[in-house]
Design an enzyme around this catalytic site. Structure first.
Site, PDB file in Angstrom:
ATOM      1  N   ASP A   1       0.781  -1.250   0.000  1.00 53.05           N
ATOM      2  CA  ASP A   1       0.000   0.000   0.000  1.00 53.05           C
ATOM      3  C   ASP A   1       0.815   1.303   0.000  1.00 53.05           C
ATOM      4  O   ASP A   1       0.490   2.233   0.755  1.00 53.05           O
ATOM      5  CB  ASP A   1      -0.975   0.012   1.179  1.00 53.05           C
ATOM      6  CG  ASP A   1      -1.956  -1.149   1.150  1.00 53.05           C
ATOM      7  OD1 ASP A   1      -1.819  -2.027   0.291  1.00 53.05           O
ATOM      8  OD2 ASP A   1      -2.853  -1.180   2.016  1.00 53.05           O
TER       9      ASP A   1
ATOM     10  N   LYS B   1      -6.920  -5.193  -2.889  1.00 52.83           N
ATOM     11  CA  LYS B   1      -7.641  -5.707  -1.712  1.00 52.83           C
ATOM     12  C   LYS B   1      -8.539  -4.629  -1.118  1.00 52.83           C
ATOM     13  O   LYS B   1      -8.358  -3.446  -1.390  1.00 52.83           O
ATOM     14  CB  LYS B   1      -6.630  -6.175  -0.673  1.00 52.83           C
ATOM     15  CG  LYS B   1      -5.811  -4.984  -0.224  1.00 52.83           C
ATOM     16  CD  LYS B   1      -4.717  -5.402   0.663  1.00 52.83           C
ATOM     17  CE  LYS B   1      -3.987  -4.203   1.170  1.00 52.83           C
ATOM     18  NZ  LYS B   1      -4.846  -3.182   1.811  1.00 52.83           N
TER      19      LYS B   1
ATOM     20  N   CYS C   1      -2.276  -2.754   7.539  1.00 54.85           N
ATOM     21  CA  CYS C   1      -2.080  -3.654   6.401  1.00 54.85           C
ATOM     22  C   CYS C   1      -0.751  -4.391   6.434  1.00 54.85           C
ATOM     23  O   CYS C   1      -0.678  -5.545   6.014  1.00 54.85           O
ATOM     24  CB  CYS C   1      -2.307  -2.888   5.103  1.00 54.85           C
ATOM     25  SG  CYS C   1      -4.052  -2.409   4.959  1.00 54.85           S
TER      26      CYS C   1
HETATM   27  C1  VGL Z   1      -4.841   0.726   5.746  1.00 53.60           C
HETATM   28  C2  VGL Z   1      -6.335   1.690   7.205  1.00 53.60           C
HETATM   29  C3  VGL Z   1      -7.342   1.575   6.287  1.00 53.60           C
HETATM   30  C4  VGL Z   1      -3.438   0.278   5.468  1.00 53.60           C
HETATM   31  C5  VGL Z   1      -5.833   0.588   4.812  1.00 53.60           C
HETATM   32  O1  VGL Z   1      -3.023   0.232   4.287  1.00 53.60           O
HETATM   33  O2  VGL Z   1      -2.709   0.011   6.436  1.00 53.60           O
HETATM   34  N1  VGL Z   1      -5.099   1.279   6.946  1.00 53.60           N
HETATM   35  N2  VGL Z   1      -7.086   1.011   5.095  1.00 53.60           N
END
Ligand code: VGL
Ligand code: ZN
Length: 179
Positions: A8, A86, A127
């Site tokens: 991410d 995802k 994540c």
């Molecule tokens: C994430 C919070 C909400 C992440 C993704 O990538 O860690 N954190 N969505």
């Protein structure tokens, strides 16, 4: 065989983004340098529909095909062999890269005889942590490289807790890579 999983590293998790990890962009040059040590490099992207129960917990972020969902512009994406999307449903959080819906990450790694998985990216307490715990559950020798992760710091102390939880579950925490 070893692989690098970049979690991410998207605009919305970097300063200026909707759900920024403070200093999130600082992992980018570190990850670009790490890439040269791996033959197999994959990445996940948080990839949400416009409406999702996920947005009851979080500001709207990483909506599919938006600028916020794009990789950080400085990330060396030409070395990324496969992207895993995802959080694509509207009833799940999809924190773990192993919950990707476009392709099965577990199978992808098994087919390539990956035994060691090195995880970097954003965000440490969500994540990165969930992906690392799933990796261990899938029998992978799992490493998290601390110089290449950042937390969102939503709640004080969560980042430390996440690191402990990963370690207790068999994730190896490395300060740097190579050591
Ligand atoms: C994430 C919070 C909400 C992440 C993704 O990538 O860690 N954190 N969505
Ligand atoms: Zn999300």
């Amino acid at each position: 065989m070893k692989a690098l999983l970049i979690v991410d590293v998207q605009n919305d998790f970097c300063p200026g983004g909707a759900l920024a990890a403070p200093g999130g962009d600082k992992v980018v040059p570190v990850i670009n340098r790490l890439m040269e040590h791996f033959d197999i490099i994959v990445a996940s992207r948080d990839w949400h529909p416009k409406e999702s129960i996920h947005f009851k917990k979080w500001p709207v972020h990483c909506v599919e095909n938006s600028h916020g969902a794009a990789f950080h512009p400085d990330l060396n994406t030409k070395n990324i062999q496969q992207v895993f999307l995802k959080g694509t449903g509207n009833r799940d959080d999809g924190y773990s890269a192993f919950e990707a819906t476009n392709l099965n990450l577990e199978e992808y790694l098994k087919q390539r005889n990956i035994v060691d998985l090195y995880i970097v990216g954003l965000a440490t307490e969500y994540c990165v942590k969930e992906s690392a715990l799933d990796a261990v559950r899938n029998g992978l020798h799992t490493f998290v490289i601390k110089e290449a992760i950042q937390g969102v710091h939503q709640h004080e102390g969560d980042e430390e807790k996440a690191l402990k939880e990963m370690e207790l579950n068999g994730v190896e925490l490395l300060e740097h890579y190579p050591a």
